[in-house]
Design an enzyme around this catalytic site. Structure first.
Site, PDB file in Angstrom:
ATOM      1  N   SER A  14      58.920  32.915  24.742  1.00 17.97           N
ATOM      2  CA  SER A  14      58.476  34.071  23.964  1.00 17.97           C
ATOM      3  C   SER A  14      59.195  35.329  24.418  1.00 17.97           C
ATOM      4  O   SER A  14      59.247  35.619  25.616  1.00 17.97           O
ATOM      5  CB  SER A  14      56.970  34.259  24.115  1.00 17.97           C
ATOM      6  OG  SER A  14      56.269  33.213  23.496  1.00 17.97           O
ATOM      7  N   ARG A  20      45.521  31.065  30.272  1.00 20.03           N
ATOM      8  CA  ARG A  20      44.569  30.335  29.426  1.00 20.03           C
ATOM      9  C   ARG A  20      43.408  31.228  29.018  1.00 20.03           C
ATOM     10  O   ARG A  20      42.913  31.137  27.886  1.00 20.03           O
ATOM     11  CB  ARG A  20      44.098  29.082  30.170  1.00 20.03           C
ATOM     12  CG  ARG A  20      45.182  28.019  30.219  1.00 20.03           C
ATOM     13  CD  ARG A  20      44.978  26.950  31.257  1.00 20.03           C
ATOM     14  NE  ARG A  20      46.140  26.055  31.251  1.00 20.03           N
ATOM     15  CZ  ARG A  20      46.454  25.207  32.218  1.00 20.03           C
ATOM     16  NH1 ARG A  20      45.694  25.136  33.307  1.00 20.03           N
ATOM     17  NH2 ARG A  20      47.532  24.451  32.127  1.00 20.03           N
ATOM     18  N   GLU A  29      50.150  27.226  26.604  1.00 20.10           N
ATOM     19  CA  GLU A  29      49.418  27.411  27.868  1.00 20.10           C
ATOM     20  C   GLU A  29      48.732  26.115  28.293  1.00 20.10           C
ATOM     21  O   GLU A  29      47.683  26.114  28.938  1.00 20.10           O
ATOM     22  CB  GLU A  29      48.379  28.539  27.755  1.00 20.10           C
ATOM     23  CG  GLU A  29      48.947  29.895  27.372  1.00 20.10           C
ATOM     24  CD  GLU A  29      49.787  30.529  28.468  1.00 20.10           C
ATOM     25  OE1 GLU A  29      49.926  29.917  29.546  1.00 20.10           O
ATOM     26  OE2 GLU A  29      50.310  31.629  28.252  1.00 20.10           O
TER      27      GLU A  29
END
Length: 384
Positions: free
Chosen positions: A157, A241, A362
């Protein structure tokens, strides 16, 4: 865990809501449609402290608890999950630099990352090492006072847009114990970026593969000690997370709000949709699942803030539940909108697309189940 927020936390959340309404809401659809990476928006987030919420104050971070970070990310994700999700990744990388960076790196990069003037990407996943991150093959060979990196990363990302890469690479033998972490300037010779992936969602943040060919990195760019990289990565993923679960909660709140408003305005068969009991029940279930997901995420954040030994288990449970429920709530809100929910004139189709990937990244939700089951069966974890 105190379920009531303090006045300071409420004010912090309000600041995030104001930022989201003023900066994200007018632009999110355009950024999505044109695949624009909004650096100016990130810089303005940095001015508010939102680029280094839980990073160390000695690099310019706010040093706040993970719980407070969930309040910020939830408000933003209610408007724009894609842009918010990248901001969570930048926060994680910035925190790693402040937590494990050597003095030179903290001093030169820390304030720039904390302010949003410079942005960071997190580079763990590889083409053949996704869920099995401990098998990564990108190597970092010591050569005098430098390390030489070779290998490839995937699904990064911000790749090609960011200024610093937090890279996990193998300095030792096989397995997690041979992995180390590095802070690598993104324009270092030998780094090349692949094409920008065409994705279902998350279009306001670029996603590219990255290749490292004889990339020379000064030895003081090592984060922590050699062999600590996988431990650093996993500590980052526990917080990640929580972050991605929060983005799902925020998106679900945005979807619920849109559905509630639509039900009071849309008329069919001479009545507003809000008068139909079947839709009332659907809305009630959406709200119930949203509150449950939010409380799971906040509980996990409190566990992480307290350094609880079972924090990782709770982070995995919260991520799995919040991303599943968040996506379903977005789907339900889209269904309530009928055909209009399928149009880009309404935010629902974007919320659906952006939240779908939360069940994958994740750590996939299948891996979250593996983590929880292992803690229950092999280590006798008690979730009471």
């Amino acid at each position: 865990m105190d379920l009531e927020l303090t006045d300071e936390q409420r004010a912090f959340a309000q600041a995030a809501r104001d930022y989201a309404q003023g900066e994200l809401a007018p632009n999110a659809a355009r950024w999505d449609a044109q695949a624009i990476f909004p650096r100016e928006a990130f810089a303005r987030a940095g001015e508010l402290g939102f680029c280094a919420i839980y990073a160390s104050p000695d690099i310019g971070g706010l040093g706040l608890p993970r719980l407070d970070a969930t309040l910020v990310f939830e408000e933003m994700a209610a408007v724009d999950p894609s842009t918010t999700a990248f901001l969570t990744i930048h926060n994680m990388a910035t925190w790693m630099v402040g937590q494990w960076g050597q003095a030179e790196i903290r001093e030169s990069w820390g304030p720039l990352l904390a302010s949003g003037e410079k942005l960071a990407s997190y580079c763990l996943t590889e083409p053949n090492a996704g869920s099995d991150a401990g098998s990564l093959t990108t190597s970092a060979r010591r050569d005098g006072d430098h390390y030489v990196l070779n290998g490839a990363k995937a699904f990064i990302s911000g790749g090609g847009e960011t200024d610093l890469l937090v890279v996990m690479a193998r300095t030792g033998g096989d397995g997690p114990g041979g992995v180390s972490a590095f802070a690598v300037p993104a324009d270092t010779p030998g780094i090349s970026y692949g094409r920008k992936e065409e994705k279902m969602g998350w279009n306001s943040q670029s996603t590219r593969p990255i290749t490292f060919e004889d990339v020379r990195v000064p030895g003081n760019h090592l984060l922590g000690e050699e062999g600590e990289g996988f431990k650093i990565a996993m500590k980052g993923l526990d917080g990640g997370r929580i972050n991605i679960g929060t983005c799902s909660v925020g998106a679900a709140q945005g979807a619920l709000d849109a559905a509630r408003q639509y039900m009071t305005e849309r008329r069919q068969f001479g009545r507003t949709l809000s008068e139909f009991q079947a839709l009332q029940f659907k809305l009630a279930d959406m709200a119930t699942h949203l509150v449950a997901a939010r409380q799971m995420v906040r509980l996990a954040a409190c566990k992480l803030d307290a350094g609880a030994p079972d924090a990782g288990t709770y982070c995995a449970m919260a991520k799995r539940f919040a991303t599943d429920m968040g996506f379903q709530i977005c789907l339900d809100a889209q269904q309530i909108h009928g055909g209009y929910g399928y149009l880009r004139d309404y935010p629902l189709e974007r919320l659906v697309r952006d939240t779908r990937v939360h069940q994958i990244l994740e750590g996939t939700n299948e891996i979250m189940r593996v983590i929880v089951a292992r803690q229950l069966l092999e280590k006798g974890a008690d979730v009471r």
